[in-house]
Write an enzyme that holds these catalytic residues in place. Structure first.
Site, PDB file in Angstrom:
ATOM      1  CD  GLU A 291       9.165   5.994   9.460  1.00 11.83           C
ATOM      2  OE1 GLU A 291       7.912   5.989   9.411  1.00 11.83           O
ATOM      3  OE2 GLU A 291       9.870   6.280   8.481  1.00 11.83           O
TER       4      GLU A 291
ATOM      5  CE  LYS B  84       2.450  -2.694  11.518  1.00  5.63           C
ATOM      6  NZ  LYS B  84       1.071  -2.214  11.638  1.00  5.63           N
TER       7      LYS B  84
ATOM      8  CD  GLU C 247      -1.377   3.559   9.850  1.00  8.61           C
ATOM      9  OE1 GLU C 247      -2.008   2.554  10.210  1.00  8.61           O
ATOM     10  OE2 GLU C 247      -0.824   3.656   8.738  1.00  8.61           O
TER      11      GLU C 247
ATOM     12  NE  ARG D  49       2.175  -7.998   1.668  1.00  3.66           N
ATOM     13  CZ  ARG D  49       1.518  -7.268   2.577  1.00  3.66           C
ATOM     14  NH1 ARG D  49       2.185  -6.776   3.626  1.00  3.66           N
ATOM     15  NH2 ARG D  49       0.231  -7.031   2.457  1.00  3.66           N
TER      16      ARG D  49
ATOM     17  CE  LYS E 227       3.104  -6.497   8.091  1.00  3.59           C
ATOM     18  NZ  LYS E 227       1.716  -6.277   7.674  1.00  3.59           N
TER      19      LYS E 227
END
EC number: 6.5.1.1
Length: 573
Positions: free
Chosen positions: A248, A250, A299, A432, A438
Site C-alpha cells: 500500500e 505509505k 491516514e 509493533r 514500511k
C-alpha cells in the site's frame, strides 16, 4: 485501604532502579488490596501509580498547576518562601512538601487516616469543578487532603496532583505484575490493555475473576492502541518473509481512528486524543458512510488540489491543533483520509480476522478497491478531486519487480514509500508487528524526546541553543543519544523557549533539565556505535525535521529501533 500503606510501597518502588523489584513491590500491593481492600481499590491504585486519576484514554486532567498546589500547601502552615527554596534545592515539589511537613506540628494525628478511596474521589471532584469560584473550591479540597496527610503521604499526593509520580512505574511493569500474580499470560493482558486503554479496569476485573467481562471488549468511542509497522531493509526481504503480500502507498500524514454510531462520529489521533472538533468535513463525510456502527483506521493527508500531491506534514498538525476559526482553516488546508483497516462493523469485531478479509470488508463499504494494477488511470485522475474519504492504494503481489514499480509510483505522486502487509495476519493492537513493514527511500528518521536544553550563545543568546535528545527502552526508561541544534528556525527557537520554560524540572546553570514532553523528529547522517552514551549509540549530525505534536513520550523510538536501523545501515555500506 489506607493511602499511607500505598505510599510506603510507592516509596520502595521509587528507591529501586531494578524493574523486577518494582514489579515485585507492586505484587505486594495487589496482595494487600486482596487482603484489606476491594477490587475497586486496585483499579484506583493502578491509575495513581502512573500519575493519573482518569483512565489513559480519558482526556480529562486535574488541571492543577504548581502555583495552585503551593497555595494549597501554604494554607496548612507551610511558609511559601521556605517551600520555594526547598523546591529549588530538591527539584521536586513532593519531596519539598514532605520535608517541610515533617517539621511542623503533626495536625494529621488528630484526623482519621486518609484512605485510597478518599484521595481518589476527592481528586476526581477537583477535576470536575468548573465555573465561577472553581479555583477556591479546588483549593479547599486539596488543602483538606494535605491537612490530614503524613509527610510521606504529602510527597505522593503532591506528585499525583501534578500527574507525575516519579517512581518509575509504568503500564508494562504493572502488566507484568498482574501476569505473575494472577498467572495469566502477559501477551493476553497486553492485548486486552491495548483494546481498553484502561489498566485500572483490567486489574479490577482480574481481581474479580472476570477477565471475560464485556467491559474488556472492543467498545465504540473508547479508542484502542494502533498496530504499528516495523522497518524493512528491502522489498525483497519482506517478500522473502511473507510471500504474496499487499503493498500500500505509505502516506505522509497523521494516523486517525474513526468511530461511528449512527450520526455520532468521533475521530482520534494516534495518541488517542479526540480531534473531532478540528475536522468537521471528515465528520460529515463519515456520517454519509452507509454503515451504522463502525471503527476504521486511516491516514489523514493535507492535499494540494492544484497538483493532487500531499502538502507538508505541518499543515495537518495545524488543522489538528486548531480550536478557533476552523472554517477558515478548512478553506486553506484540504484534507483527505485514506482508510486502510477496519476493526469493527455493526456489532462484529474484526480484530482477530485475517487482513485479507478486513480489507475486503473495507472495500465493500467504500465501494471500490483502488487496485493499482487495474485502476491506476482512475486513481491518477482522481488525485485532484474533492474526495474526502478514500481507501489506500494497493497492489497484491509476490513479484519484487512489480512491487518496486508500485513503490516508485507512490514516490512520484508525492508520498513516502510503501507499507507491506501479511494477508493472513490478525490486527494486533498496541504492538509493533512483523506482519506489517514500511519501506522508505532513506534511512528512517527517529522520533525522540527533549530532556535537557542548553542556553544559547551569540545569535541564540535569547533562546536555548541545543537540546539533549533521548530514545527509550521497552520499559519506558529514557537514554540520551545525542544533542541537536540545527534545522530550527527563529520561530521554532522562540516556540521552544516558551514551551521549555513551562516544563523545567531543574536549573543546572548552563542548561536546564525538563519534563520529557516535547517530541521531535530528527534526521541524521548515520548512527554510530558510541561509549559516550549508556544506550551504546550516537547520532552523527542530527537535525530537526519537525515537531511531532501527535506523539507522546511513549511513542518515541526505542533502542531496539536504533539497533535495527544501525544494522540496516551497515548492510547498505
Amino acid at each position: 485501604m489506607l493511602w499511607r500503606d500505598v505510599c510506603e510501597i510507592f516509596n520502595k518502588i521509587e528507591k529501586t532502579t531494578k524493574r523486577l523489584e518494582k514489579r515485585d513491590y507492586f505484587i505486594k500491593l495487589i496482595d494487600m488490596v486482596k487482603e484489606k481492600g476491594k477490587p475497586e481499590d486496585l483499579k484506583k491504585i493502578c491509575y495513581m501509580a502512573i500519575g493519573r486519576v482518569y483512565p489513559e484514554y480519558d482526556e480529562r486532567e486535574l488541571g492543577i498547576g504548581e502555583k495552585l498546589l503551593i497555595n494549597a500547601v501554604t494554607s496548612i502552615g507551610i511558609k511559601k518562601d521556605e517551600l520555594l527554596e526547598k523546591i529549588k534545592e530538591t527539584g521536586d515539589i513532593g519531596l519539598a512538601i514532605e520535608q517541610l511537613k515533617s517539621k511542623i506540628k503533626q495536625a494529621s494525628l488528630f484526623f482519621q487516616p486518609l484512605t485510597v478511596d478518599e484521595v481518589y474521589e476527592t481528586l476526581k471532584r477537583v477535576g470536575e469543578i468548573e465555573g465561577e469560584g472553581s479555583q477556591k473550591k479546588k483549593l479547599r479540597l486539596i488543602s483538606s487532603l494535605f491537612l490530614r496527610a503524613s509527610p510521606i503521604e504529602c510527597r505522593y499526593l503532591a506528585r499525583l496532583i501534578l500527574e507525575d509520580m516519579r517512581i518509575g512505574m509504568n503500564v508494562p511493569t504493572i502488566l507484568d505484575a498482574l501476569s505473575v500474580y494472577f498467572n495469566v499470560p502477559k501477551e493476553k493482558l497486553e492485548k486486552i490493555y491495548a483494546i481498553t486503554n484502561d489498566i485500572g479496569l483490567l486489574a479490577e476485573k482480574l481481581l474479580m475473576g472476570d477477565l471475560e467481562s464485556e467491559e474488556l471488549k472492543l467498545k465504540l468511542f473508547r479508542p484502542i492502541k494502533p498496530m504499528l509497522a516495523q522497518l524493512t531493509p528491502s522489498i525483497e526481504e519482506a517478500l522473502l518473509e511473507m510471500g504474496r503480500a499487499q503493498f500500500e502507498t505509505k502516506y505522509d500524514g497523521a494516523r486517525v481512528q474513526i468511530h461511528k454510531d449512527g450520526n455520532k462520529v468521533k475521530i482520534y489521533s494516534r495518541r488517542l486524543e479526540d480531534v473531532t472538533n478540528a475536522l468537521p468535513e471528515i465528520v460529515e463525510a463519515v456520517k454519509n458512510i452507509n454503515v451504522d456502527k463502525l471503527i476504521v483506521e486511516g491516514e489523514c493527508v493535507a492535499i494540494d488540489k492544484q497538483t493532487g500531491k500531499p502538502r507538508p506534514f505541518q499543515d495537518i498538525l495545524r488543522r489538528f491543533r486548531r480550536k478557533y476559526d476552523i472554517g477558515k482553516m478548512m478553506k486553506e488546508i484540504n484534507l483527505r483520509v485514506y482508510l486502510f483497516d477496519i476493526l469493527y462493523k455493526d456489532g462484529v469485531s474484526f480484530i482477530d480476522e485475517e487482513f485479507e478479509k478486513r480489507r475486503k470488508v473495507l472495500e465493500e463499504i467504500v465501494g471500490y478497491e483502488n487496485d493499482w494494477r487495474t485502476e491506476r488511470k482512475r486513481i491518477e485522475k482522481e488525485l485532484k478531486s474533492d474526495k474526502i474519504i478514500d481507501i489506500s492504494y494497493k497492489l497484491v503481489t509476490n513479484d519484487a519487480k512489480e512491487a518496486r514499480e508500485f513503490y516508485n509510483w507512490s514516490l512520484s505522486i508525492g508520498h513516502e514509500g510503501v507499507m507491506i502487509k501479511n494477508l493472513k495476519a490478525p490486527y494486533t493492537p498496541g504492538s509493533r508487528v512483523r506482519t506489517m513493514y514500511k519501506f522508505k527511500p532513506t534511512l528512517e528518521s527517529l522520533d525522540v524526546v527533549i530532556t535537557k536544553a542548553k542556553r544559547g550563545m551569540g545569535k541564540r543568546k535569547d533562546w536555548y541553543g541545543s537540546f539533549e535528545i533521548c530514545v527509550r527502552d521497552e520499559e519506558g526508561n529514557l537514554y540520551p543519544i545525542g544533542h541537536v541544534g540545527t534545522g530550527l528556525t527563529e520561530a521554532d527557537l522562540e516556540f521552544l523557549k516558551e514551551e521549555i520554560d513551562k516544563i523545567i524540572i531543574r536549573d543546572l546553570g548552563e542548561e536546564v533539565e525538563v519534563e520529557p514532553k516535547i517530541v521531535i523528529e530528527v534526521a541524521y547522517e548515520e548512527i554510530q556505535k558510541s561509549d559516550k552514551y549508556p544506550c551504546g549509540y550516537a547520532l552523527r549530525f542530527p537535525r530537526v525535521v519537525r515537531f511531532r505534536f501527535d506523539k507522546g513520550v511513549n511513542e518515541i523510538n526505542t533502542i531496539e529501533d536504533v539497533e535495527r536501523i544501525y544494522e540496516i545501515q551497515r548492510g547498505r555500506k
